[in-house]
Design a protein around this motif. Structure first.
Motif, PDB file in Angstrom:
ATOM      1  N   TYR A  42       0.836  -1.197   0.000  1.00 33.96           N
ATOM      2  CA  TYR A  42       0.000   0.000   0.000  1.00 33.96           C
ATOM      3  C   TYR A  42       0.873   1.250   0.000  1.00 33.96           C
ATOM      4  O   TYR A  42       2.019   1.253   0.427  1.00 33.96           O
ATOM      5  N   ARG A  43       0.299   2.324  -0.581  1.00 33.87           N
ATOM      6  CA  ARG A  43       0.960   3.626  -0.660  1.00 33.87           C
ATOM      7  C   ARG A  43       2.233   3.583  -1.504  1.00 33.87           C
ATOM      8  O   ARG A  43       3.239   4.204  -1.184  1.00 33.87           O
ATOM      9  N   THR A  44       2.203   2.819  -2.604  1.00 29.45           N
ATOM     10  CA  THR A  44       3.370   2.782  -3.500  1.00 29.45           C
ATOM     11  C   THR A  44       3.043   3.306  -4.894  1.00 29.45           C
ATOM     12  O   THR A  44       3.840   3.153  -5.817  1.00 29.45           O
ATOM     13  N   GLY A  45       1.861   3.900  -5.082  1.00 29.32           N
ATOM     14  CA  GLY A  45       1.547   4.533  -6.351  1.00 29.32           C
ATOM     15  C   GLY A  45       0.983   3.623  -7.414  1.00 29.32           C
ATOM     16  O   GLY A  45       1.123   3.905  -8.615  1.00 29.32           O
ATOM     17  N   LYS A  46       0.331   2.535  -7.014  1.00 26.62           N
ATOM     18  CA  LYS A  46      -0.232   1.610  -7.996  1.00 26.62           C
ATOM     19  C   LYS A  46      -1.315   2.280  -8.843  1.00 26.62           C
ATOM     20  O   LYS A  46      -1.353   2.129 -10.067  1.00 26.62           O
ATOM     21  N   SER A  47      -2.204   3.014  -8.177  1.00 24.68           N
ATOM     22  CA  SER A  47      -3.346   3.599  -8.875  1.00 24.68           C
ATOM     23  C   SER A  47      -2.908   4.604  -9.936  1.00 24.68           C
ATOM     24  O   SER A  47      -3.556   4.731 -10.986  1.00 24.68           O
ATOM     25  N   TYR A  48      -1.818   5.296  -9.704  1.00 20.30           N
ATOM     26  CA  TYR A  48      -1.347   6.290 -10.673  1.00 20.30           C
ATOM     27  C   TYR A  48      -0.948   5.608 -11.981  1.00 20.30           C
ATOM     28  O   TYR A  48      -1.275   6.094 -13.073  1.00 20.30           O
ATOM     29  N   LEU A  49      -0.259   4.491 -11.874  1.00 23.83           N
ATOM     30  CA  LEU A  49       0.133   3.761 -13.087  1.00 23.83           C
ATOM     31  C   LEU A  49      -1.097   3.268 -13.845  1.00 23.83           C
ATOM     32  O   LEU A  49      -1.143   3.307 -15.083  1.00 23.83           O
ATOM     33  N   MET A  50      -2.114   2.805 -13.124  1.00 21.94           N
ATOM     34  CA  MET A  50      -3.314   2.290 -13.783  1.00 21.94           C
ATOM     35  C   MET A  50      -4.065   3.419 -14.493  1.00 21.94           C
ATOM     36  O   MET A  50      -4.630   3.223 -15.572  1.00 21.94           O
ATOM     37  N   ASN A  51      -4.071   4.607 -13.893  1.00 19.68           N
ATOM     38  CA  ASN A  51      -4.707   5.745 -14.563  1.00 19.68           C
ATOM     39  C   ASN A  51      -4.004   6.080 -15.869  1.00 19.68           C
ATOM     40  O   ASN A  51      -4.642   6.435 -16.863  1.00 19.68           O
ATOM     41  N   ARG A  52      -2.678   5.960 -15.883  1.00 20.46           N
ATOM     42  CA  ARG A  52      -1.937   6.220 -17.119  1.00 20.46           C
ATOM     43  C   ARG A  52      -2.298   5.177 -18.177  1.00 20.46           C
ATOM     44  O   ARG A  52      -2.422   5.500 -19.362  1.00 20.46           O
ATOM     45  N   LEU A  53      -2.467   3.922 -17.765  1.00 21.59           N
ATOM     46  CA  LEU A  53      -2.877   2.888 -18.723  1.00 21.59           C
ATOM     47  C   LEU A  53      -4.273   3.177 -19.269  1.00 21.59           C
ATOM     48  O   LEU A  53      -4.582   2.823 -20.412  1.00 21.59           O
TER      49      LEU A  53
END
Length: 623
Positions: A42-53
């Motif tokens: 958690y809190r490692t920026g997973k969601s940001y990468l998925m938004n870019r995809l």
């Protein structure tokens, strides 16, 4: 979808639930799906990468506090940016190791579901790939306890190991995204690629044990392909807390480049999700799988791929048969204009629509090993053909009777008024009847019952014709007998014509049945060939993994052999160097002895016999 929705939510007592809203979304996705799941701490920026995809700056929620934003598994369906006819499904999973979550078992199930429901798994971590990072990925080692390929049975450990060996056939490709990476990609003074960095990090030293090495081995064993991307810090200072609001040019250029390569790889290389047997998964099928796996977990059972595939096959095959039948009915309704002039015309249209319906069934059905659903479809298509044949006959009968009623109106009027009950009435009747027949035959679009309806009409009028014949006083008895014989011959000829038509139609039906049988056999062979090809691809993936493992072991063996030879060479060098020094020391000692002898001789001192010393020197020099 304009925004993500929760696919699987976490509930109290460790229960999971599939959200109805997400299932409804997936049910509408009939295309093959490329499913990208991301997991990590958690809190490692997973969601940001998925938004870019997803091609968006906002979508999956980003958190700028110490609390995890994503709970359970969230889903976002997007049109595939590179591949027409496919849908990109992004799964953002709850962060592993969340301090607000004291149920580590739930983390393991979330990770297992990410593996089961994806065609490419992205593992997101920060810093570097070291022993600590590998130990945090211990969930990989738990997969053998949380996933089964075949139904659990009382078998040997060898059977269980064979079950685990099949993981590579259906597990997703593995991508390790290393965030906030600050090291230089160098090894032994030479630059290396990100993939080489991952390969070195996952190398298991011979004879090594421990949790980290077990994680390394499981990653190498389970996933068909491995890929690595390293990302620098995306921004600096307070900007990190507002990452989703930053414009592209405000991000660090090296991060932009890594993110571009990462997205290109996912969009270009990620394959559609497939099941055991190679069947591509649609959105609807993905929803069924999610529901079945979650139901198993909530029952306290281990999700079984084989059971899920069999259950899904029944659902999909029933839906495939239903869709194929709907396709047949719709296209027959569009193309058939009742009544058809000939039965052959109708049967040819049936064959075309049946072929297209079978293509629909073959494209969706899988693992129909006993042809249960294809047999059901055969029966339903045959019933559909019979239904159209009956409708065709009914339409033809209606059209023919209407045409005959119009054509025979004048004849019926004269019969009713007694116009033929006069001398010469029979010849007048025959002439009017012939005129009526010609008028009837000229009516277009009567269909396949034209001759039969006319034959029935003429048969019905035979008695009236006989009465008119007998009442005609202008005819002799012999002429009446000859006329009666001619009428019987004409009736027999008409009946023969009808029988020949019926036999012709029967033969056409038999030929149509034979063509239908051949088409169904061809369809079954095509489906089996497709499944065989997919199975061969699965086996090849497993074989490639084993060959890779074998090559690794051979390389390690060569390294060990090289190390053993290096030890021998080292010992030989040491021995060689030691021999040279010993020889030099002996020569120096001998030279010192000779010098002492010379000095003693010059001083007139009586010397002992030097033969022994010289002899020793000679021996040493000889050596």
């Amino acid at each position: 979808m304009e925004a993500p929705v929760c696919l699987i939510e976490s509930r109290p007592q460790g229960k999971l639930a599939v959200r109805r809203e997400a299932l409804q979304v997936l049910a509408g996705v009939t295309q093959p799906v490329v499913v990208v799941a991301i997991a990590g701490l958690y809190r490692t920026g997973k969601s940001y990468l998925m938004n870019r995809l997803a091609g968006r700056r906002r979508g999956f929620p980003l958190g700028s506090t110490i609390q995890s934003e994503t709970k359970g598994i969230w889903m976002w369906c997007r049109p595939h940016p590179r591949k027409a006819g496919q849908t990109l499904v992004l799964l953002d999973t709850e962060g592993l190791g969340d301090t607000d979550n004291d149920d580590e078992q739930k983390d393991t199930w979330i990770f297992s579901l990410a593996v089961l429901l994806s065609s490419i798994l992205v593992y997101n971590s920060t810093g570097i790939i070291d022993s600590y990072a590998l130990q945090r990925l211990h969930y990989v080692t738990e997969l053998t306890k949380h996933i089964r390929v075949k139904a659990e049975q009382a078998g040997s450990s060898q059977e269980e190991e064979e079950d685990v060996d099949k993981f590579v056939r259906f597990f997703p490709d593995f991508v390790w995204a290393v965030r906030d990476f600050t090291l230089q990609l160098m090894a032994d003074g030479n630059p290396i690629t990100e993939d080489q960095y991952l390969e070195r990090a996952l190398t298991v030293p011979a004879g090594s044990r421990g949790k980290a090495n077990e994680v390394k081995q499981r990653i190498r064993d389970f996933f068909p392909s491995l890929k690595c991307f390293t990302f620098s810090w995306p921004a600096s200072g307070n900007s990190l807390a507002q990452l989703e609001h930053l414009q592209e040019q405000e991000l660090v250029s090296s991060f932009q480049e890594s993110a571009r390569r990462f997205c290109d790889h996912i969009w270009d290389k990620a394959r559609p999700m497939t099941l055991l047997g190679g069947q591509q998964v649609t959105g609807a099928a993905l929803g069924h799988l999610a529901q079945m796996y979650v139901d198993s977990i909530n029952r306290g059972a281990v999700p079984c791929i084989g059971n899920a595939v069999e259950a899904l096959a029944k659902i999909e095959n029933a839906a495939a048969a239903k869709e194929a039948l709907a396709c047949y009915t719709e296209r027959m309704e569009q193309r058939v204009r009742l009544p058809t002039e000939t039965l052959r015309e109708l049967l040819e249209l049936h064959a075309q629509c049946e072929r297209e319906a079978l293509a629909v069934f073959t494209g969706r059905a899988f693992k129909d090993d006993k042809a249960t659903f294809q047999k059901q479809l055969i029966e339903e298509l045959a019933a559909g053909r019979e239904k159209f044949c009956r409708r065709n006959e009914e339409a033809s009968l209606g059209r023919c009777r209407a045409a005959l009623a119009e054509a025979s109106r004048e004849l019926e009027r004269k019969l009713s008024s007694g116009s033929y009950s006069v001398p010469g009435g029979y010849q007048r009747f025959l002439s009017d009847r012939l005129e009526m027949e010609e008028k009837y035959r000229q009516v277009p679009g009567k269909g396949i019952k034209a001759d039969e309806v006319l034959e029935d009409f003429l048969t019905a009028k035979e008695a009236v014709a006989g009465l008119i014949l007998q009442a005609d006083q202008t005819l002799t008895q012999k002429e009446k007998e000859m006329a009666a014989e001619q009428a019987q011959a004409a009736a027999a000829k008409q009946q023969q014509k009808v029988l020949e038509q019926q036999n012709k139609e029967m033969q056409q039906e038999l030929e149509a049945l034979e063509r239908s049988k051949e088409e169904h056999i061809r369809s079954a062979e095509e489906r089996l060939e497709k499944e065989k090809k997919a199975l061969m691809e699965e086996l090849q993936r497993e074989m490639n993994q084993k060959l890779k493992e074998q090559a690794q072991l051979m390389e390690e063996k060569r390294k060990k052999e090289a190390e053993r030879l290096n030890e021998k060479i080292k010992k030989l060098e040491e021995e060689k160097n030691s021999f040279d020094w010993n020889l030099l020391n002996n020569l120096l000692n001998c030279a010192s002895s000779i010098a002492q002898l010379v000095i003693t001789a010059r001083s007139g001192i009586q010397l002992p016999k030097a033969g022994g010393a010289l002899s020793a020197l000679g021996k040493k020099l000889g050596k």
